[in-house]
Write a protein that holds these residues in place. Sequence first.
Motif, PDB file in Angstrom:
ATOM      1  N   ARG A  37       0.846  -1.207   0.000  1.00 58.06           N
ATOM      2  CA  ARG A  37       0.000   0.000   0.000  1.00 58.06           C
ATOM      3  C   ARG A  37       0.877   1.252   0.000  1.00 58.06           C
ATOM      4  O   ARG A  37       0.605   2.223  -0.701  1.00 58.06           O
ATOM      5  N   ALA A  72       2.162   2.134  -3.316  1.00 61.13           N
ATOM      6  CA  ALA A  72       1.160   2.642  -4.267  1.00 61.13           C
ATOM      7  C   ALA A  72       0.891   4.129  -4.071  1.00 61.13           C
ATOM      8  O   ALA A  72       0.274   4.769  -4.917  1.00 61.13           O
ATOM      9  N   ARG A 125      -4.029   6.336  -8.400  1.00 59.38           N
ATOM     10  CA  ARG A 125      -4.984   5.711  -7.484  1.00 59.38           C
ATOM     11  C   ARG A 125      -5.901   4.701  -8.198  1.00 59.38           C
ATOM     12  O   ARG A 125      -6.194   3.628  -7.681  1.00 59.38           O
ATOM     13  N   ARG A 140      -4.570   1.048  -8.705  1.00 62.56           N
ATOM     14  CA  ARG A 140      -4.018   0.292  -7.576  1.00 62.56           C
ATOM     15  C   ARG A 140      -4.394  -1.184  -7.599  1.00 62.56           C
ATOM     16  O   ARG A 140      -3.559  -2.046  -7.360  1.00 62.56           O
ATOM     17  N   SER A 142      -2.410  -2.931 -10.146  1.00 62.00           N
ATOM     18  CA  SER A 142      -1.013  -3.103  -9.737  1.00 62.00           C
ATOM     19  C   SER A 142      -0.887  -4.242  -8.735  1.00 62.00           C
ATOM     20  O   SER A 142       0.050  -5.042  -8.799  1.00 62.00           O
ATOM     21  N   MET A 197       4.171  -1.093  -7.439  1.00 58.56           N
ATOM     22  CA  MET A 197       2.810  -0.673  -7.086  1.00 58.56           C
ATOM     23  C   MET A 197       2.463   0.719  -7.614  1.00 58.56           C
ATOM     24  O   MET A 197       1.294   1.043  -7.799  1.00 58.56           O
ATOM     25  N   ALA A 198       3.483   1.557  -7.848  1.00 61.80           N
ATOM     26  CA  ALA A 198       3.201   2.898  -8.383  1.00 61.80           C
ATOM     27  C   ALA A 198       3.018   2.867  -9.897  1.00 61.80           C
ATOM     28  O   ALA A 198       2.788   3.914 -10.512  1.00 61.80           O
TER      29      ALA A 198
END
Length: 264
Positions: free
Chosen positions: A107, A110, A115, A118, A121, A158-159
Amino acid sequence: MTGSGLVVRDLSVGYGPVRALRRVSLEVPEGAVVTVLGGNGAGKTTLLRAISRTLSFHGGTVTGGDVQLAGRRLDRLPPDRVVAAGVSQVPEGRRVFARMTVADNLRAGALGGNRRNRGESLARVHGLFPVLAERAHQRAGLLSGGEQQMLAVARALMAGPRVLLLDEPSLGLAPLMAQRIADTIREINAQGTSVLLIEQNAALALRLATHAYVLEVGEVTLSGPAADLAASDEVRRRYLGVVDEDAAADAEQATGPTLARWEG
Ligand code: ATP
């Protein structure tokens, strides 16, 4: 140099009076895996810090040059905006948040990203590293070294980066685990993420990369297609540990066979 990828041009960096990089230029074309080889202290980590704009946390400053992604300057942005622009770094030493759960680490990764993506990802990193889904509620510090490295890579993914910066992902891992990480880097790249890979394990890096650069005392001394560098005598001798057989034979003639000396 221009292009749609990551372009580093004439980058110079200092830590106070220490000049760590001198006019370094390199390019990570979109979709490529590019590696930077170099011995201890050559400036590899500094290069990644300068790109991710985390240099100031370590007392370093960019003294010249610029960094662009798809033509957009990154070198005046704060680190979170660099992540938002599409560049994520996996730092050396797989610094996961040891007291946080695996899920919370992901989390946190991310936060800089988009957003809306997410869920996508998370599905992607769970696909790449199923063990992270199984251990979602375990504290990250309890994972094995290899699993922590997977989490560090997953957190950066995650980003939703366009370019992933990897600092020594195989460091301290058993050969089998290092190979698994290498396979995953290949898969991440096949899914469309470009990779800038820093590695002391030159053999592994040159197998993964399309292009390679050699950094020595802060300067690029060699660059080219990875296959060409892997075949170059200098790279073989200095970074792949391949002994020059002619030179070894000359030395043996001069001093006598090594075994005889020890047996004598
Ligand atoms: P290694 O493979 O050993 O990690 P490296 O190629 O990543 O080395 P850097 O860590 O980038 O090299 O270091 C490049 C130079 O900058 C070295 O001379 C190093 O001593 C110096 N250096 C790195 N970090 C700092 C710092 N925080 N403060 C002062 N000098 C630093």
